[in-house]
Write a protein that holds these residues in place. Sequence first.
Motif, short mmCIF file in Angstrom:
data_model
loop_
_atom_site.label_atom_id
_atom_site.label_comp_id
_atom_site.label_asym_id
_atom_site.label_seq_id
_atom_site.Cartn_x
_atom_site.Cartn_y
_atom_site.Cartn_z
N ASP A 51 0.81 -1.23 0.00
CA ASP A 51 0.00 0.00 0.00
C ASP A 51 0.84 1.27 0.00
O ASP A 51 0.48 2.26 0.62
CB ASP A 51 -0.93 0.04 1.21
CG ASP A 51 -1.82 -1.16 1.27
OD1 ASP A 51 -2.46 -1.42 0.26
OD2 ASP A 51 -1.83 -1.83 2.31
N ALA A 89 1.13 5.47 -9.80
CA ALA A 89 -0.15 5.58 -9.10
C ALA A 89 -0.79 6.89 -9.48
O ALA A 89 -0.12 7.91 -9.60
CB ALA A 89 0.07 5.53 -7.60
N HIS A 125 -6.97 8.86 -7.16
CA HIS A 125 -7.47 7.80 -6.30
C HIS A 125 -6.36 6.92 -5.74
O HIS A 125 -6.63 5.93 -5.10
CB HIS A 125 -8.46 6.92 -7.06
CG HIS A 125 -9.58 7.67 -7.66
ND1 HIS A 125 -9.51 8.21 -8.93
CD2 HIS A 125 -10.78 8.03 -7.16
CE1 HIS A 125 -10.63 8.84 -9.18
NE2 HIS A 125 -11.41 8.76 -8.14
N ARG A 126 -5.12 7.29 -6.06
CA ARG A 126 -3.94 6.52 -5.61
C ARG A 126 -4.00 5.09 -6.11
O ARG A 126 -3.55 4.18 -5.46
CB ARG A 126 -3.83 6.50 -4.09
CG ARG A 126 -4.25 7.75 -3.42
CD ARG A 126 -3.12 8.71 -3.35
NE ARG A 126 -3.68 10.03 -3.03
CZ ARG A 126 -2.99 11.08 -2.77
NH1 ARG A 126 -1.69 11.02 -2.80
NH2 ARG A 126 -3.55 12.22 -2.51
N LYS A 127 -4.62 4.93 -7.24
CA LYS A 127 -4.64 3.59 -7.81
C LYS A 127 -3.42 3.43 -8.70
O LYS A 127 -2.96 4.38 -9.31
CB LYS A 127 -5.90 3.41 -8.66
CG LYS A 127 -7.12 3.11 -7.85
CD LYS A 127 -8.25 2.65 -8.75
CE LYS A 127 -8.76 3.80 -9.59
NZ LYS A 127 -10.03 3.55 -10.24
N CYS A 162 -6.28 8.68 -13.44
CA CYS A 162 -6.61 7.35 -13.91
C CYS A 162 -7.75 7.37 -14.90
O CYS A 162 -7.97 6.42 -15.62
CB CYS A 162 -6.91 6.43 -12.74
SG CYS A 162 -8.25 7.01 -11.70
N GLN A 199 -6.22 5.86 4.04
CA GLN A 199 -6.47 4.48 3.75
C GLN A 199 -6.77 3.78 5.06
O GLN A 199 -6.00 3.89 6.02
CB GLN A 199 -5.23 3.87 3.13
CG GLN A 199 -5.50 3.25 1.80
CD GLN A 199 -4.23 2.82 1.17
OE1 GLN A 199 -3.13 3.21 1.59
NE2 GLN A 199 -4.32 1.98 0.19
N THR A 245 -9.16 -1.19 3.50
CA THR A 245 -8.94 -1.00 2.07
C THR A 245 -7.57 -1.49 1.66
O THR A 245 -7.22 -1.47 0.49
CB THR A 245 -9.04 0.49 1.71
OG1 THR A 245 -8.03 1.19 2.45
CG2 THR A 245 -10.39 1.05 2.07
N SER A 258 -4.30 -3.64 0.67
CA SER A 258 -4.15 -4.81 -0.18
C SER A 258 -3.87 -6.04 0.67
O SER A 258 -4.12 -7.16 0.26
CB SER A 258 -3.01 -4.59 -1.18
OG SER A 258 -1.82 -4.38 -0.49
#
Lengths: 384, 658
Positions: free
Chosen positions: A218, A303, A307-309, A325, B407, B411, B413
């Motif tokens: 993360d 990232a 959304h920090r995806k 994104c 986070q 959520t 991983s």
Amino acid sequence: MNAIDGTVRQVKTDDTPPPSLLAIVLDTNPHAWAHLSSTLPLSSAIANLLVFINAHLASGNANEVAVIASHSRRAQWLYPTPKGPISHHPSSNGDANGDIEMNGVSHPNGSTTTTTPAKENANKYRPFSTVENAILSNLSNLLSSTTESDLASTPTTLIGGALSLALTHIAKSTLLHSPVDPLASDNPLSALADSESVARTQRIPLTSRILIISVSGDLANQYIPVMNSIFAAQRKRIPIDILKLAGDTVLLQQASDATGGVYMKPERPEGLLQYLMMAFLPDAVARRSLVMPSAGGVDFRAACFCHRKVVDIGYVCSVCLSIFCEPNLPGNLCLTCGSYLSLRAAQTATPALVARKKKKRKRVAGTDSATPSGTPAATTPMHP
Amino acid sequence: MVSVPAKFNKQDGMLKLVAEGARSVTWTPVSGSSPQVNVRIPEITNLQQTPATAAKASIRITAKDNYTFTFSSGNAREDQQLVTNTLRQWIEAAKASQSAGSPATPAANLDKGGGQSGAMAMARAIAGAAATTRSEEDTYDDAKLLKDVELQRSLLNSSPALRQRFDQALRDKPDTITIAQFATQFWGTRVHLLRSHAAEKAQGLGTYNVLSVVKPQHVDGSIKLNMTKEQIQLIFAQHPLVKRVYNENVPQIKEGEFWSRFFYSRLIKKLRGEKITDTDNLDPKLDKYLDFDDDDGQARQLTMPTVPRIIDIAGNEQNHSQKQGNRPDWTMQPNSYDKVPILRTLNRMSEKMMADVPPSDAHQHAPAGMDEETYKELQLRDLQRSEEDNRVVLKIKDQSQLFAAGQGLHTSSSAAAYAKRTPAEVLSTINHDMGKIMSARSKAGGVNLETVIGVEDDSSSEDEAKPRKVVRIGARSTRSAATSQIIKAIKQRHLHNDDHLAFHAAGSGEQAAKYGLSQELFDSLAMTHNTTVEFLHYFWSVYLSGDPDRAGEVGRLIETLDKSLDRIKAIADSAESERSAKIDLLMKENEAYAKRTGKRRRFDPTKVEGGAQAVNKMVGPLKRAIRSAKDQFEKSLHEAMAQTAALTSRTSEVVSNH
């Protein structure tokens, strides 16, 4: 200048390898270590790490080490112990507390580590025990000050802050090591100090590297600060080595790749010491003549800022280089810098596979890893 | 000849621009047959048009009178543009010919170019650099480059690697794709190559010192002179004197004779800068020009457009030495020609040649006369206002405020892994673990690292500082596992690292040897890889084009990709047979060795590298890319089919309802 301050600086030609500073960022995320406790408990990892640090210190007289804990809510110095108000523990003995100056190895100062009562072992090389004591006592302080609410609020660790601490420490040590930048030719003193200029050119700068022992995933959350640290390290030619014991790999792999460091994800974490000794012990000078292990495929994905995806295909603001994104930004304005940014043109057309009939299908951006020719950026090249 | 409908004095008619003969503007009413208005181009003094935003599109031509034409057709605006543009060019051309004072030139130009095109050429030439650069840019236009088959062919000829790739891709392309389509796709990804090749081809040879190159040769006692037309032209351009001599003498002397005499005369010696001796031939006709100066061009060269400040004595009154009471300077005066003629000649030649060449060492858009640095130095900075800051302020918003960046545990991983323990448990686990090492430390006055790390090769003793698990930390098995992982990584790195070095230095042979493949196989694998990547490019560009007309093409490209897989398999097969041949050979050698010495050597066939495994490992990513393309395609196709089906059924419902 020699005459004025009265110190004698001997001009010696030094054939020994330059001193090397190893900054270790130890990820102390309690969640992850608790999870790992069955395979590799934190205590053993610390012990292995201490051996590794000793090996590093032993491989060069002037070698230095710095250890930073990247904890769940803060980054904390483990060694050298910070002085002054930052110090979390009052010095119990009357010894002069303070003169540590971050150079504990070459001039070990007993006052730094004597907060927890521990007998000096006469059979241990003093610098080793200094480092050991400092790390263990600071770590136990750190853990004892950790509350449950700290843990409940975050699953990951503040790697960005720890990296910044490491970089600043390296910068400071480099300055301390060679106070006059040999490259600064416009320094007015350089003309005056004729005799010293010889010494200066022969002074070998400190070679530094950073080793991150990471157990948390993360990290995309801290994409921006970590990326900035990576670029700073790249500029300063500081390799960032990664030992990834657990967690996903996205960001740190890029760190080692960009800075020319070593990335290792052990298959058998129990053999930690072997990994440390074999892959991470050589310093930057030694690495020039060695083939260092590399993991091969590097995950270069970034990232997104919104959304920090982690994205396969992203959209980049042309002004501030923020990554998004999805192309539908509110009001066609970049979320970071507020410039006008229309991403309609960047969208790939809907593939039409049935001839001449009105078919509307939505292609989800970022479902494949191959490269559509239109968007060469932000894709995922993989080495075999 | 341009003809558009236009109103004049509220009457309908046709406005015509007549290009034949004397160019003019005429207007003929619809009712009449003869032009009512006829304005010759040179007479036009002014040309005006309504702005593009006005409702009516009209132009006003001012000659002796004012004529206002309003365009009446449907696309009046375009007519207006066409007419004004043409007229503007014509007027410019007319003006240019007038100012040049040689009315013959535009006439000749007209005759040659055939009306408008001649005029256009003229206008272009006058417009000068701007126009030429624009046309240059046009030649580098993507679309134009893609259409230029000649250019593509010449690029292919000049680059064998590209040619090979092109041929290979052409051979492997599905039959359903036409050559034109294929070429567009192939070159579409390589426009930059075409552009640089076009630029390269546009380069020509500059001028050179002709007189020193042309040399008469003695063949069988007679003198032969080989000169091209270009060389003669160049001689005339470089030596105006020769042109003059030629003009004055050639009708009288035959051309060939003139040149052969010229190349043996004292004149050419002088022009070449050689010393004239008494033994040289006398030529009464040519020798009289000996004293003439060959320097028509010098005046042109002396008037530099801008004199750099640094050498501009005239611009600096204070440095005028005679005003200080000095004698005139005699050191830098021109002296007689005869002293070292060759140096002078060469210098003058170089000057002449360089005069027409744009300087390559200066920036083309730099300020004339002095460079940027000099300019900055001369500036009186103290007297200048400070410039306004014209930087754009970039306002970076704080990301963390904008988005829910935080986070939570859930959520994460690794949420599943972490969820097993509550934070309290986590803390107690960690503290318990750390407690062990801390207590051991305070007991012994420091940690006994030797015992703590658990590396004991003669281990049987129980170690209380560490919980013994299924696999002990630091056990030998784990250490050797670590070693083998690292060694593997090092080997892989070694293979990759040498990519850069060896690929250029030693070629693919060494590379192939590392994988245990033969060079041919390796090369053909590389070739297949190249073409497959090429087809993947096509696939994605067509697939993502969203053009329903190309829908069929996508399917065909998928077939091609399938074929690529077959090709890879074929290579893998031959690699496998190569490997088994190698193994056989080694076995035989071993047998022979065993017979000879009576000893048997250990031989492990699995140690022989190469074969299908090596090939498959290398093309792994490629296969993955193909698979991903196919999956994507099939998924999309499936969806599209489903939608079509849904749509048709709905339409049929609608139809039945009616």
